[in-house]
Each structure stands twice: as C-alpha cells, then as structure tokens.
Design a protein around this motif. Structure first.
Motif, PDB file in Angstrom:
ATOM      1  N   ARG A  18      80.673  -9.978 -16.496  1.00 36.38           N
ATOM      2  CA  ARG A  18      81.941  -9.561 -15.902  1.00 36.38           C
ATOM      3  C   ARG A  18      82.131  -8.074 -16.154  1.00 36.38           C
ATOM      4  O   ARG A  18      81.840  -7.563 -17.240  1.00 36.38           O
ATOM      5  CB  ARG A  18      83.105 -10.333 -16.531  1.00 36.38           C
ATOM      6  CG  ARG A  18      84.478 -10.038 -15.893  1.00 36.38           C
ATOM      7  CD  ARG A  18      84.575 -10.684 -14.535  1.00 36.38           C
ATOM      8  NE  ARG A  18      85.942 -10.638 -14.028  1.00 36.38           N
ATOM      9  CZ  ARG A  18      86.347  -9.829 -13.046  1.00 36.38           C
ATOM     10  NH1 ARG A  18      85.486  -8.970 -12.500  1.00 36.38           N
ATOM     11  NH2 ARG A  18      87.582  -9.881 -12.599  1.00 36.38           N
ATOM     12  N   ALA A  19      82.594  -7.384 -15.138  1.00 35.14           N
ATOM     13  CA  ALA A  19      82.910  -5.962 -15.273  1.00 35.14           C
ATOM     14  C   ALA A  19      84.098  -5.644 -14.387  1.00 35.14           C
ATOM     15  O   ALA A  19      84.287  -6.269 -13.336  1.00 35.14           O
ATOM     16  CB  ALA A  19      81.712  -5.096 -14.881  1.00 35.14           C
ATOM     17  N   LYS A  20      84.887  -4.714 -14.823  1.00 35.25           N
ATOM     18  CA  LYS A  20      86.038  -4.317 -14.021  1.00 35.25           C
ATOM     19  C   LYS A  20      86.443  -2.916 -14.408  1.00 35.25           C
ATOM     20  O   LYS A  20      86.202  -2.466 -15.533  1.00 35.25           O
ATOM     21  CB  LYS A  20      87.206  -5.281 -14.240  1.00 35.25           C
ATOM     22  CG  LYS A  20      88.249  -5.242 -13.134  1.00 35.25           C
ATOM     23  CD  LYS A  20      89.188  -6.433 -13.227  1.00 35.25           C
ATOM     24  CE  LYS A  20      90.137  -6.451 -12.034  1.00 35.25           C
ATOM     25  NZ  LYS A  20      91.034  -7.624 -12.072  1.00 35.25           N
ATOM     26  N   GLY A  21      87.049  -2.198 -13.465  1.00 33.20           N
ATOM     27  CA  GLY A  21      87.488  -0.850 -13.778  1.00 33.20           C
ATOM     28  C   GLY A  21      87.936  -0.105 -12.546  1.00 33.20           C
ATOM     29  O   GLY A  21      88.179  -0.693 -11.484  1.00 33.20           O
ATOM     30  N   PRO A  44      89.503  13.000  -4.327  1.00 36.87           N
ATOM     31  CA  PRO A  44      90.123  12.871  -5.649  1.00 36.87           C
ATOM     32  C   PRO A  44      91.442  12.111  -5.685  1.00 36.87           C
ATOM     33  O   PRO A  44      91.842  11.631  -6.742  1.00 36.87           O
ATOM     34  CB  PRO A  44      90.316  14.328  -6.095  1.00 36.87           C
ATOM     35  CG  PRO A  44      90.289  15.121  -4.832  1.00 36.87           C
ATOM     36  CD  PRO A  44      89.373  14.406  -3.901  1.00 36.87           C
ATOM     37  N   ASP A  45      92.137  11.992  -4.552  1.00 31.80           N
ATOM     38  CA  ASP A  45      93.416  11.277  -4.551  1.00 31.80           C
ATOM     39  C   ASP A  45      93.254   9.767  -4.436  1.00 31.80           C
ATOM     40  O   ASP A  45      94.218   9.030  -4.604  1.00 31.80           O
ATOM     41  CB  ASP A  45      94.298  11.769  -3.398  1.00 31.80           C
ATOM     42  CG  ASP A  45      95.124  12.982  -3.805  1.00 31.80           C
ATOM     43  OD1 ASP A  45      95.176  13.261  -5.014  1.00 31.80           O
ATOM     44  OD2 ASP A  45      95.704  13.629  -2.923  1.00 31.80           O
ATOM     45  N   THR A  46      92.049   9.310  -4.129  1.00 29.56           N
ATOM     46  CA  THR A  46      91.829   7.884  -3.905  1.00 29.56           C
ATOM     47  C   THR A  46      91.313   7.193  -5.158  1.00 29.56           C
ATOM     48  O   THR A  46      90.303   7.596  -5.729  1.00 29.56           O
ATOM     49  CB  THR A  46      90.830   7.657  -2.751  1.00 29.56           C
ATOM     50  OG1 THR A  46      91.397   8.175  -1.547  1.00 29.56           O
ATOM     51  CG2 THR A  46      90.553   6.169  -2.566  1.00 29.56           C
ATOM     52  N   ARG A  47      92.012   6.161  -5.564  1.00 30.16           N
ATOM     53  CA  ARG A  47      91.577   5.319  -6.682  1.00 30.16           C
ATOM     54  C   ARG A  47      90.836   4.119  -6.104  1.00 30.16           C
ATOM     55  O   ARG A  47      91.370   3.361  -5.296  1.00 30.16           O
ATOM     56  CB  ARG A  47      92.777   4.846  -7.497  1.00 30.16           C
ATOM     57  CG  ARG A  47      92.442   3.725  -8.468  1.00 30.16           C
ATOM     58  CD  ARG A  47      93.635   3.284  -9.286  1.00 30.16           C
ATOM     59  NE  ARG A  47      93.341   2.026  -9.977  1.00 30.16           N
ATOM     60  CZ  ARG A  47      93.858   1.684 -11.144  1.00 30.16           C
ATOM     61  NH1 ARG A  47      94.692   2.504 -11.754  1.00 30.16           N
ATOM     62  NH2 ARG A  47      93.564   0.528 -11.697  1.00 30.16           N
ATOM     63  N   ILE A  48      89.597   3.928  -6.529  1.00 33.65           N
ATOM     64  CA  ILE A  48      88.798   2.794  -6.084  1.00 33.65           C
ATOM     65  C   ILE A  48      88.652   1.824  -7.256  1.00 33.65           C
ATOM     66  O   ILE A  48      88.212   2.216  -8.342  1.00 33.65           O
ATOM     67  CB  ILE A  48      87.412   3.232  -5.582  1.00 33.65           C
ATOM     68  CG1 ILE A  48      87.552   4.237  -4.432  1.00 33.65           C
ATOM     69  CG2 ILE A  48      86.595   2.025  -5.131  1.00 33.65           C
ATOM     70  CD1 ILE A  48      86.231   4.753  -3.889  1.00 33.65           C
ATOM     71  N   ASP A  49      89.047   0.588  -7.052  1.00 34.53           N
ATOM     72  CA  ASP A  49      88.931  -0.439  -8.088  1.00 34.53           C
ATOM     73  C   ASP A  49      87.626  -1.202  -7.927  1.00 34.53           C
ATOM     74  O   ASP A  49      87.242  -1.579  -6.807  1.00 34.53           O
ATOM     75  CB  ASP A  49      90.112  -1.401  -8.022  1.00 34.53           C
ATOM     76  CG  ASP A  49      91.396  -0.740  -8.488  1.00 34.53           C
ATOM     77  OD1 ASP A  49      91.403  -0.192  -9.591  1.00 34.53           O
ATOM     78  OD2 ASP A  49      92.386  -0.762  -7.733  1.00 34.53           O
ATOM     79  N   TYR A  50      86.956  -1.412  -9.044  1.00 32.70           N
ATOM     80  CA  TYR A  50      85.627  -2.020  -9.073  1.00 32.70           C
ATOM     81  C   TYR A  50      85.674  -3.333  -9.838  1.00 32.70           C
ATOM     82  O   TYR A  50      86.329  -3.444 -10.878  1.00 32.70           O
ATOM     83  CB  TYR A  50      84.648  -1.061  -9.752  1.00 32.70           C
ATOM     84  CG  TYR A  50      83.311  -1.655 -10.128  1.00 32.70           C
ATOM     85  CD1 TYR A  50      82.397  -2.042  -9.160  1.00 32.70           C
ATOM     86  CD2 TYR A  50      82.959  -1.812 -11.475  1.00 32.70           C
ATOM     87  CE1 TYR A  50      81.165  -2.574  -9.507  1.00 32.70           C
ATOM     88  CE2 TYR A  50      81.729  -2.341 -11.832  1.00 32.70           C
ATOM     89  CZ  TYR A  50      80.844  -2.729 -10.845  1.00 32.70           C
ATOM     90  OH  TYR A  50      79.628  -3.263 -11.197  1.00 32.70           O
ATOM     91  N   SER A  51      85.000  -4.346  -9.302  1.00 33.35           N
ATOM     92  CA  SER A  51      84.962  -5.648  -9.968  1.00 33.35           C
ATOM     93  C   SER A  51      83.582  -6.259  -9.780  1.00 33.35           C
ATOM     94  O   SER A  51      83.005  -6.208  -8.695  1.00 33.35           O
ATOM     95  CB  SER A  51      86.033  -6.573  -9.384  1.00 33.35           C
ATOM     96  OG  SER A  51      86.028  -7.827 -10.029  1.00 33.35           O
ATOM     97  N   LEU A  52      83.055  -6.830 -10.856  1.00 29.52           N
ATOM     98  CA  LEU A  52      81.758  -7.492 -10.814  1.00 29.52           C
ATOM     99  C   LEU A  52      81.873  -8.813 -11.577  1.00 29.52           C
ATOM    100  O   LEU A  52      82.352  -8.843 -12.712  1.00 29.52           O
ATOM    101  CB  LEU A  52      80.677  -6.614 -11.462  1.00 29.52           C
ATOM    102  CG  LEU A  52      79.265  -7.222 -11.571  1.00 29.52           C
ATOM    103  CD1 LEU A  52      78.624  -7.317 -10.198  1.00 29.52           C
ATOM    104  CD2 LEU A  52      78.393  -6.380 -12.504  1.00 29.52           C
ATOM    105  N   VAL A  53      81.459  -9.893 -10.925  1.00 32.30           N
ATOM    106  CA  VAL A  53      81.394 -11.202 -11.570  1.00 32.30           C
ATOM    107  C   VAL A  53      79.987 -11.736 -11.366  1.00 32.30           C
ATOM    108  O   VAL A  53      79.580 -12.003 -10.233  1.00 32.30           O
ATOM    109  CB  VAL A  53      82.417 -12.200 -10.985  1.00 32.30           C
ATOM    110  CG1 VAL A  53      82.335 -13.525 -11.752  1.00 32.30           C
ATOM    111  CG2 VAL A  53      83.819 -11.637 -11.067  1.00 32.30           C
ATOM    112  N   GLY A  54      79.252 -11.859 -12.464  1.00 35.89           N
ATOM    113  CA  GLY A  54      77.876 -12.322 -12.331  1.00 35.89           C
ATOM    114  C   GLY A  54      77.069 -11.364 -11.482  1.00 35.89           C
ATOM    115  O   GLY A  54      76.897 -10.190 -11.808  1.00 35.89           O
ATOM    116  N   LEU A  55      76.611 -11.870 -10.335  1.00 35.67           N
ATOM    117  CA  LEU A  55      75.782 -11.072  -9.436  1.00 35.67           C
ATOM    118  C   LEU A  55      76.547 -10.532  -8.239  1.00 35.67           C
ATOM    119  O   LEU A  55      75.957  -9.920  -7.343  1.00 35.67           O
ATOM    120  CB  LEU A  55      74.600 -11.927  -8.946  1.00 35.67           C
ATOM    121  CG  LEU A  55      73.699 -12.521 -10.041  1.00 35.67           C
ATOM    122  CD1 LEU A  55      72.676 -13.472  -9.433  1.00 35.67           C
ATOM    123  CD2 LEU A  55      73.005 -11.417 -10.822  1.00 35.67           C
TER     124      LEU A  55
END
Length: 491
Positions: free
Chosen positions: A340-343, A351-362
């Motif tokens: 699991r990863a997230k951030g 620079p004004d755009t926030r991108i959210d990242y998520s990983l579950v397994g593969l």
C-alpha cells in the motif's frame, strides 16, 4: 467585504447550531451499525451472532443489501432461527450508490416507528463504507434534488422519500451512525490485495462502467472503518494471522482490530459502545500524516517482527521533474513488495496542481481532486464572488459556499503551519509519500533514490524559482505527462 462578513457570521451561527444538533440527536435517534466486507468474509455470520438474544436485550431491526435480485443473505438469516424485530431487504443494487435513496427511506421509516433500539445494516460485498457514512449527514433536500435530476421517471420513489423524511433535515436526525464495522477474511486478504482483477471482471459491478479494482475496494473497506474484525484466523498460521493484523493497524491506525473465528465478538459491547464520530471522522488528517504518528519504536519493531515495514518521504520547497517522475512511476520493479502506498506531489511544470497518488498491491491510481491550501485560498480571495461554482443555484448559495471554502482553507493553512508543513515561498506544496510493504521484497533505499533523482536538481530549482517567484507558474517550455490525469476538484 461587508457581504463576506455577513455570510461568514451566518456560517459560524450555523456551525454552532449544527454542533448542538449533533449532540442532541444522538440521545433521541436510533443508532445504526453498518457491516462491510468482501464476499465470504463473514458478515452474515456476524449478523446472526448479533441477533442471538442470549447476548443482549436490544430490539434490533436488520437491513440486508444484496446485489442480486434474490437476497440470499436475508434468506440465510431467516433460516438461521435468529430473532429480529424487523427485516428489510434491499436487492439488485448497492447502498453506497444506486440504492442510497432506498437506504434513507427504510432507515428513516424504521427509526420513526419507535419499535426498535438498534438497526444493523449488512451491505453488499462490493459496498464502500465512506459513501454510506456520508448518507447520514447529506441534506434530505439534496437527495431529493439529485433524484429529480437522475431519476425523473421514478415519481413513486421520490414520493416515498419525501414522506419518509418529512420534518427532518438529515437522516441522522432520526437514525445516527453508531459504528462502521468491516469484516476481513484473513485467509484471502493478501491475495486480494495483490489482485489485478476489477469488479466488472468478477461480475459484481454495481452499475454500468463500474470497474473498480478489487484491491482498491478492499483498501477502502479497511481504511474507512472504526472496527476491523479479522475473521477466519483459524484458516492461516498464527504467524500469518499476526502479520495481517499488523498490516491492518498500518492501513488504519485509528481503528480497533479484533481477531476472530466464525465472526464471534463481544456483541453487547458492539451495540452499546459508539465508535463513529462524524466530527473526528471528517477531521482526520491525511492518511500519510496519520500513519506518520505510528512510527514509535515499539510499533515499528512489532511490524518488523512479522515482515512488515513502512517508510515515508516528505520534501518541501522542491517539486518533481514531471518527465523523470513519470518514468519512475512506470518502472514496476521499483515497487516490488509494496502492499500500500499513498501520497501527493507537485511538478515544476504545473506547480498549482496537487496530484494525489494511491497504490494498492499492483494497482496504481492518480487523481486531482483537491487543491493546495494556499493556492485555493489565493483563488477564492482574489476572484471571490466572481467565480462560478457547479452545484449552486442562487447567488446567495454560491456566496455562502465561497465563504465556507475560504474559512476551511484558512483553518487548513493554520494546521499546516502548526505541523511544520509549510515553506516560506512555495507554502504547502510538497512531495509526500508513505509506503507499506513486505520487508523481504520491498526496496526502500532504491525507491528513495528514485524519488530523489526525480526531484529538481540545484540548477533546475534555481531556474524554477526565477520564474515561480514572479509568476507563480513553472517554466513554459516543459512538457506535462500528467496533463490527462482525471480532475474533480472539490472545494
């Protein structure tokens, strides 16, 4: 400015009234426990255990949700001999999406009959707890408006909703959320977490186009729960059971984890102890920040003992080079062993755009659904009432929404500054990731080096700041590989 003050103080008065109403309704409305968990985890077994009169004296009503036209779980409960004051079956849909209106109608009706002490809802195996929880605080008027927009032909359903909710503003006025309980199958959890299958491939879509990854569904069910019941521990070794228990603690640090067999728990305690608090639930810090609080030596050593570890990366004032970071994200071997990863991250090209990242397994996912706090505050304070907001019909409604957004963003800026998540020039823009993985396969140092290599170099950063300090934008000659990331910004 006068107009903004008028709406601001109106918002404060409403907030104070809301807090009082929330405290009052918990003494006057019926508590509702929602059971979630994937197919076969043991929800129906838990429901039958709850209904056993020998453990408590509550008059319980049951709402059983099933995706099929024939409600198999409801039939199992009836045939088990369990005693219930009332049973409602919701078939051929899911209460977190297509049957949300039906859930409100049935819960409101059951609660206002005055014949029960507690309602237990068994959701489908593919239901997500968060949308169900939000149903309790969604204004009834909003539900009716949405029904008119999406189900105009269903006049009878609208009439039922209006009649069942007459005189109440939100469902929680008559039926409040008591606990969000997720049952986890200890014997299949890790396999499902590493699965590449989606709901459609498994034949369990809740609506056309429902292709949610199975791994993400399980992660959502675990993360949005107050109580995690780790069931079927007898089907795995004690070491594997403890490993999964530690993983659940890492995935949801605030939830209680109860290992069980046959879904047997302390039912009296479940029904008498309220674990859900809307204020705390809505105010929970970001997932990565919450997990960062659990890095004490004791918990870390316990997780390591069972082959689990987690680490975080946080960088302020230094964006990622979009091209280099895109290459890192497309290098699967770097993420071996990550469960699991997230951030979130930002790039020098945007620079004004926030991108959210998520990983579950593969399975990985990117989305743009929020703004950096200071960026959002700048937009609202500078453009203010000239903005057009989707979902607001009148000027007064739009103005109130804008003032509420400014107030929320100011509070968020204060929190970030207090938590040292602030840079004097780039403010709350940051690169922040948390990774949870199997210590035998996870390549922590290599992944750290890959992130470091994707950040701007000293020369690149100097060039970036020359432009950013003047325009708040990035260099215009850079390409953006993240331009097609889905955007759905909520303010």
């Amino acid at each position: 400015f006068t107009e903004m003050r008028r709406f601001f103080f109106r918002g404060i008065e409403h907030a104070q009234h809301t807090v009082f109403a929330q405290h009052f309704r918990y003494f006057s409305s019926v508590p509702v426990t929602v059971l979630s968990g994937f197919l076969g985890a043991g929800k129906t077994t838990l429901m039958n255990d709850i209904l056993a009169k020998k453990r408590h004296d509550h008059r319980i009503a049951v709402v059983v949700n099933d995706m099929a036209e024939i409600n198999v779980d409801a039939e199992l409960i009836r045939n088990s001999g369990s005693k219930t004051s009332s049973m409602v079956e919701l078939e051929n849909g899911c209460i977190c999406c297509t049957l949300k209106d039906d859930l409100v109608i049935e819960l409101s009706t059951l609660a206002q009959e005055g014949k029960i002490d507690h309602i237990v809802v068994e959701s489908t195996g593919v239901s997500e707890p968060l949308p169900v929880a939000q149903t309790f605080s969604t204004p009834i008027s909003e539900l009716i408006d949405t029904m008119e927009q999406t189900n105009q032909g269903d006049a009878d359903k609208r009439k039922q909703l209006v009649q069942a909710t007459q005189g109440i503003e939100v469902l929680a006025d008559v039926a409040h959320l008591h606990s969000l309980v997720t049952v986890v199958d200890c014997s299949t959890f890790l396999d499902h977490l590493n699965s590449l299958k989606n709901i459609a491939e498994l034949g369990m879509s809740t609506m056309p186009g429902d292709t949610r990854p199975l791994a993400y569904l399980l992660a959502e069910q675990v993360q949005f729960a107050n109580l995690l019941i780790l069931n079927k521990t007898d089907l795995v070794s004690s070491k594997d059971a403890l490993k999964i228990e530690k993983l659940l603690h890492l995935l949801n640090p605030s939830a209680q984890v109860v290992p069980t067999t046959n879904s047997q728990i302390d039912v009296a305690q479940l029904l008498s102890t309220r674990t859900y608090d809307e204020k705390d639930f809505n105010a929970l810090p970001a997932w990565a920040e919450e997990l960062a609080k659990t890095t004490e030596a004791k918990q870390t050593s316990e997780a390591l003992e069972y082959g689990l570890d987690h680490f975080s990366i946080r960088v302020l004032g230094r964006p990622l080079h979009a091209g280099r970071w895109a290459k890192v994200m497309n290098t699967p071997e770097l993420f071996q062993g990550i469960l699991r990863a997230k951030g979130c991250f930002w790039t020098s090209v945007d620079p004004d755009t926030r991108i959210d990242y998520s990983l579950v397994g593969l399975t990985g996912n990117l989305i743009i659904n929020t703004m950096w706090a200071q960026s959002g505050l700048d937009i609202f304070e500078k453009q203010g009432f000239g903005l057009k907001l989707r979902g607001t019909e009148s000027d007064s409604e739009k103005n109130a929404a804008i003032v509420a957004a400014i107030y929320r963003l100011r509070k968020e800026v204060e929190r970030l500054q207090a938590d040292d998540l602030w840079h004097p020039i780039t403010h709350d823009r940051r690169v922040e990731f948390v990774f949870i993985g199997d210590t035998s396969r996870m390549q922590q140092e290599r992944l750290r080096q890959a992130v470091e290599g994707a950040l701007l170099t000293r020369d690149e950063l100097r060039t970036f700041f020359d432009v950013f300090t003047q325009t708040k934008k990035g260099p215009a000659d850079l390409t953006n590989p993240f331009i097609s990331v889905p955007r759905c910004v909520v303010v």
